[in-house]
Scaffold this active site. Structure first.
Site, short mmCIF file in Angstrom:
data_model
loop_
_atom_site.label_atom_id
_atom_site.label_comp_id
_atom_site.label_asym_id
_atom_site.label_seq_id
_atom_site.Cartn_x
_atom_site.Cartn_y
_atom_site.Cartn_z
N GLY B 320 0.84 -1.21 0.00
CA GLY B 320 0.00 0.00 0.00
C GLY B 320 0.87 1.25 0.00
O GLY B 320 0.59 2.23 -0.69
N TRP B 323 2.43 1.61 -3.38
CA TRP B 323 1.44 2.05 -4.38
C TRP B 323 1.45 3.58 -4.47
O TRP B 323 1.28 4.15 -5.55
CB TRP B 323 0.04 1.57 -3.96
CG TRP B 323 -1.05 2.07 -4.86
CD1 TRP B 323 -1.50 1.47 -6.00
CD2 TRP B 323 -1.83 3.26 -4.71
NE1 TRP B 323 -2.50 2.21 -6.57
CE2 TRP B 323 -2.73 3.32 -5.80
CE3 TRP B 323 -1.86 4.28 -3.76
CZ2 TRP B 323 -3.65 4.35 -5.96
CZ3 TRP B 323 -2.77 5.31 -3.92
CH2 TRP B 323 -3.65 5.33 -5.01
N HIS B 324 1.68 4.24 -3.32
CA HIS B 324 1.64 5.70 -3.32
C HIS B 324 2.79 6.32 -4.09
O HIS B 324 2.65 7.41 -4.65
CB HIS B 324 1.63 6.23 -1.89
CG HIS B 324 0.29 6.11 -1.25
ND1 HIS B 324 -0.12 4.97 -0.62
CD2 HIS B 324 -0.74 6.99 -1.16
CE1 HIS B 324 -1.35 5.15 -0.17
NE2 HIS B 324 -1.76 6.36 -0.48
N GLY B 325 3.93 5.68 -4.07
CA GLY B 325 5.05 6.28 -4.79
C GLY B 325 6.25 5.38 -4.79
O GLY B 325 6.42 4.55 -3.89
N PHE B 468 0.59 10.16 -7.79
CA PHE B 468 0.54 8.71 -7.49
C PHE B 468 -0.16 7.97 -8.60
O PHE B 468 -0.44 6.83 -8.51
CB PHE B 468 -0.16 8.47 -6.15
CG PHE B 468 0.45 9.26 -5.02
CD1 PHE B 468 1.82 9.46 -4.97
CD2 PHE B 468 -0.33 9.81 -4.04
CE1 PHE B 468 2.38 10.20 -3.95
CE2 PHE B 468 0.23 10.55 -3.00
CZ PHE B 468 1.59 10.74 -2.96
#
Lengths: 377, 468
Positions: B320, B323-325, B468
């Site tokens: 998770g 996933w953001h960066g 993102f």
């Protein structure tokens, strides 16, 4: 979600019921009320909000408004005016020839047409009773700003319809008539931009957005507090506003480094070698015409000034579309070699303090000569 | 094109006007599909082909899954879909990160390797639409969603412009059924939608963009500031990211609602959460529930021994975060949340039935949760690990830093915004509008919108989640 609901992909044509038509009609009426309220509020706020707090501009405008009847001459333009015309020296030269005069330097760093035209309009709106001569820096109508300045309030506050329409006409190649249609090639560049047309699209979007934001008073909330608290954003500039400077800020006398001098000399040699004259665009002429009209409206005389600058050597007026006023040009190194000595230059556009004083004296003398010759009345 | 730009207003007015003037549902959907691609092309038209490619692959996979009943074939096709989607995401978003991380690791082992990174830009919203798209094929594979035969419907679901670039993450099972029948304007809660849009606009343009310069100033050079300034900077960032992201979501949900479509809720006052588990039920709900249903549960979820469950939580939170960066700071952010979730689980297990613990947590749960979330935000926002370490020392240990400080009165701004947020959670602002006659509502809305614009910064700042 039950799968059976997903099986349908074809829907029968559903006639709009009268209830739905009524709902849509009511929504339309209410939307019109909402839009009307929005527009009226924007217009009302625009009328009552104080002049925005723009660093440098607001202080000078406030000062000028408070002392408007003390000045008979005004200089308006960019840093080439701000740092290069000393009202004290100018007034002194004129006084020597027996005419009392007090001038004010309304130069602001980076203020070119059309921003300078907007500021001029604000200055003239204060109705200065004794203003006789207004010198406006003549340069090409600016359509592009550096990236960091493009999103600032400085790029926003002057975007009224008069200014924006002139810029849009230039960007869209639409000519200078009041009723205008964009050039179709430019329209294509906006809708289907190719590499060469990207700039047209970006400029169109930018200026339209600035116009809308200015109409909607975007970012002016802080002005209300600033206005009532009488807070000056840049207190340093206040000391240049009294009789000591009358808006003028001298630059340093420390000239260019050896490298800078070499670059400058090279640029100057290139400029001297050029013979052709590049014309000012008709859009700039239109902006000048609008300025001149406003100036004449209060009984003053417009004078267009081209400062000593190598980058503007070729800038001159069209023979078939002369600026609506006298042009005093100092952009020819052959005519004014003293103003182009590297010892009095800070760069290609700016003079040192010594150079600025010399320029002011020459300009004042030329001005007196034109007045005495009856070319400036 | 962003929701807070004037050109979006013109764009949406055209979309809205033409959409509701059409009577056939098929024509409306085609119109929305066309507009969604135009909306995406406003950033970079070349990436519309990527969007189209992703849609085509998942459409084919969906059809293949519908055709084949054998488990092996179905498994092969779902692997194709997952690999294609994650492959594109990996190439554009993570390739450079993994290559440079591997190179750094090899250099650390004394095996310097010359690697070349790709000079590519990240397509806006790729993380979001990839998840939209994957939800479709995975649900078809699981038998929860019927494979769709109309390509345009699937294309509209994946490219529908309101949630396209920054969520909420929409699932096929919630969106595709809405495409079956024509939306009725009479069913649209216009008042609720326009209020939600205005609320989102205020959050983003007035609050998030208003506090951003303070947070940016601190995070750019944290070593120059005092520990008190670190608190102000971090709290301002916590406000900024919430208002920025939830503002976008509000505007996306409102825009979709005005066109007759419902999108999932993404935020439920996350800073009022009483523990980290609760926080994740309130923050970016569409992502946390997606990760729960498509990652956490498939790898085991709550089944099995305790340590197995904890492993699952950590895997989910680490991914998770990633996933953001594509940066280690995001991985650490995910890890911190994973650890906080484990600590909360252990605490709950160990203090189960203890009266004193329940009483203590009644007072301490909220501040501890907010504090933990803010500590994690440090890694989310910091430019690099070194600066994150400096901030952490200031924020947690009250040590280090320089003499520069942010104004003390900014703390009052935080208190004032928290109070307004609390009032909003009690529906103080939205409720009164509901009872006014429609023309009065419209006039008041117009006036309020004009007044709100006074407090919007002159330039538009991109949404944080666009990256993102």
């Amino acid at each position: 979600m039950p799968i059976r609901h997903l099986a349908l992909n074809v829907e029968p044509l559903r006639p709009a019921t009268s209830t739905e038509r009524q709902t849509l009609f009511r929504a339309l009426i209410n939307s019109a009320i909402g839009v009307g309220a929005f527009l009226l509020t924007c217009i009302g706020l625009h009328a009552v909000l104080p002049f925005p707090q723009i660093d440098g501009v607001s202080q000078k405008l406030r000062f000028f408004a408070a002392h408007k009847d003390e000045f008979d001459t005004l200089f308006i333009g960019s840093s080439r005016i701000y740092f290069q015309i000393s009202p004290a020296i100018f007034d002194g030269v004129i006084r020597e020839s027996g005419s009392p005069m007090r001038s004010f330097n309304f130069g602001i760093g980076g203020m070119h047409l059309p921003e300078s035209a907007y500021v001029l309009e604000q200055v003239l709106n204060t109705k200065p009773r004794n203003l006789r001569w207004v010198f406006i820096e003549l340069g090409e109508l600016q359509t592009k700003w550096p990236h960091e300045a493009a999103g600032s309030r400085r790029a926003l506050y002057w975007h009224d319809w008069r200014r924006t329409s002139l810029i849009l006409r230039k960007v869209l190649g639409a000519g200078t008539h009041m009723v205008w249609l964009p050039n179709l090639k430019k329209v294509r560049d906006i809708i289907l931009p190719r590499k060469s047309g990207l700039e047209t699209r970006d400029l169109f979007i930018f200026h339209m957005a600035e116009l809308e934001k200015n109409f909607a008073n975007v970012a002016t909330g802080s002005d209300i507090l600033d206005y009532f608290s009488r807070r000056d954003i840049n207190k340093d500039s206040a000391k240049y506003l009294g009789a000591a400077g009358d808006g003028y800020v001298p630059m340093t006398n420390k000239g260019m480094s050896a490298n800078q001098t070499a670059t400058y000399e090279h640029a100057l040699a290139l400029v001297m070698a050029q013979n052709g004259w590049r014309s000012i665009s008709p859009y700039t002429m239109e902006a000048c015409r609008q300025c001149a009209q406003k100036i004449r409206g209060i009984g003053a005389v417009p004078i267009f000034l081209i400062t000593p600058s190598t980058t503007r050597f070729n800038v001159t007026h069209l023979d078939n579309a002369r600026p609506p006023g006298v042009v005093m040009a100092f952009n020819d190194p052959r005519v004014y070699p003293n103003l182009y000595r590297s010892s009095v230059r800070l760069d290609e556009d700016h003079l040192t303090k010594e150079g600025a004083e010399e320029f002011t004296r020459i300009m004042a003398a030329n001005f007196m000569h034109l007045v005495q010759a009856g070319e400036i009345k | 094109m962003s929701f807070v730009e004037f050109r979006f207003l013109w764009f949406f007015l055209i979309v809205f006007g033409v959409y509701w003037s059409m009577r056939e549902n098929a024509a409306r959907k085609i119109w929305l599909l066309f507009c969604s691609y135009i909306f995406y092309a406003a950033w970079n038209w070349k990436f519309t082909f990527l969007l189209l490619g992703s849609t085509t692959v998942d459409y084919i996979v969906g059809r293949m899954l519908a055709r084949h009943k054998e488990h092996a074939w179905r498994r092969t096709w779902i692997i194709v879909s997952v690999c294609a989607n994650l492959g594109v995401l990996g190439l554009f978003k993570y390739y450079n990160f993994f290559v440079s991380s591997a190179s750094g690791f090899l250099a650390w082992l004394g095996l310097p390797a010359s690697v070349s990174t790709l000079n590519i830009i990240l397509p806006v919203g790729i993380s979001f639409y990839t998840f939209h798209s994957m939800s479709y094929t995975i649900d078809v594979y699981r038998g929860r969603q019927r494979a769709i035969s109309n390509f345009a419907d699937l294309a509209l679901f994946i490219s529908f412009f309101p949630p396209l670039v920054a969520g909420p993450i929409v699932r096929a099972i919630t969106f595709l059924p809405q495409l079956v029948s024509a939306r009725k304007f009479a069913d649209v809660d216009v008042r609720g939608a326009v209020l939600l849009f205005l609320s989102g606009f205020i959050k983003k343009a007035c609050i998030a963009d208003g506090v951003a310069p303070i947070a940016d100033r601190y995070f750019a050079h944290p070593a120059n500031f005092t520990p008190r300034s670190a608190w102000i900077g971090v709290l301002f960032y916590a406000i900024q990211i919430y208002c920025d992201f939830s503002g976008y979501t509000d505007m996306a949900i409102a825009s979709a609602r005005l066109l007759g479509y419902q999108l999932p809720n993404n935020f439920r006052f996350p800073y009022f959460a009483q523990n980290v588990s609760d926080f994740w039920r309130r923050w970016h709900i569409s992502l946390s529930s997606w990760l729960r249903d498509y990652l956490y549960i498939p790898i085991g979820g709550n089944r099995g021994p305790r340590w197995f469950v904890y492993r699952n939580i950590m895997i989910t939170m680490l991914l998770g975060g990633l996933w953001h960066g594509a940066a280690w700071t995001f991985v650490i952010w995910g890890a911190l949340h994973g650890i906080a979730l484990l600590v909360h689980r252990e605490w709950t297990r160990l203090t189960d039935g203890l009266e004193w613990a329940t009483r203590a947590m009644r007072w301490l749960a909220w501040p501890i949760t907010v504090y933990a979330v803010c500590v994690a935000w440090i890694f989310f926002r910091a430019h690099d690990l070194s600066r994150a370490g400096t901030i952490l020392k200031q924020f947690v240990l009250f040590r280090g830093g320089g003499s520069e400080h942010l104004h003390r009165w900014l703390l009052f701004v935080i208190v004032a915004l928290a109070f307004v947020h609390w009032l909003n959670s009690r529906r103080w602002f939205a409720e009164p509008w509901r009872n006014w006659p429609a023309p009065v509502f419209a006039a008041a809305y117009g006036c309020t919108a004009a007044l709100v614009l006074l407090f919007v910064p002159p330039s538009y700042t991109p949404f944080i989640y666009f990256q993102f």
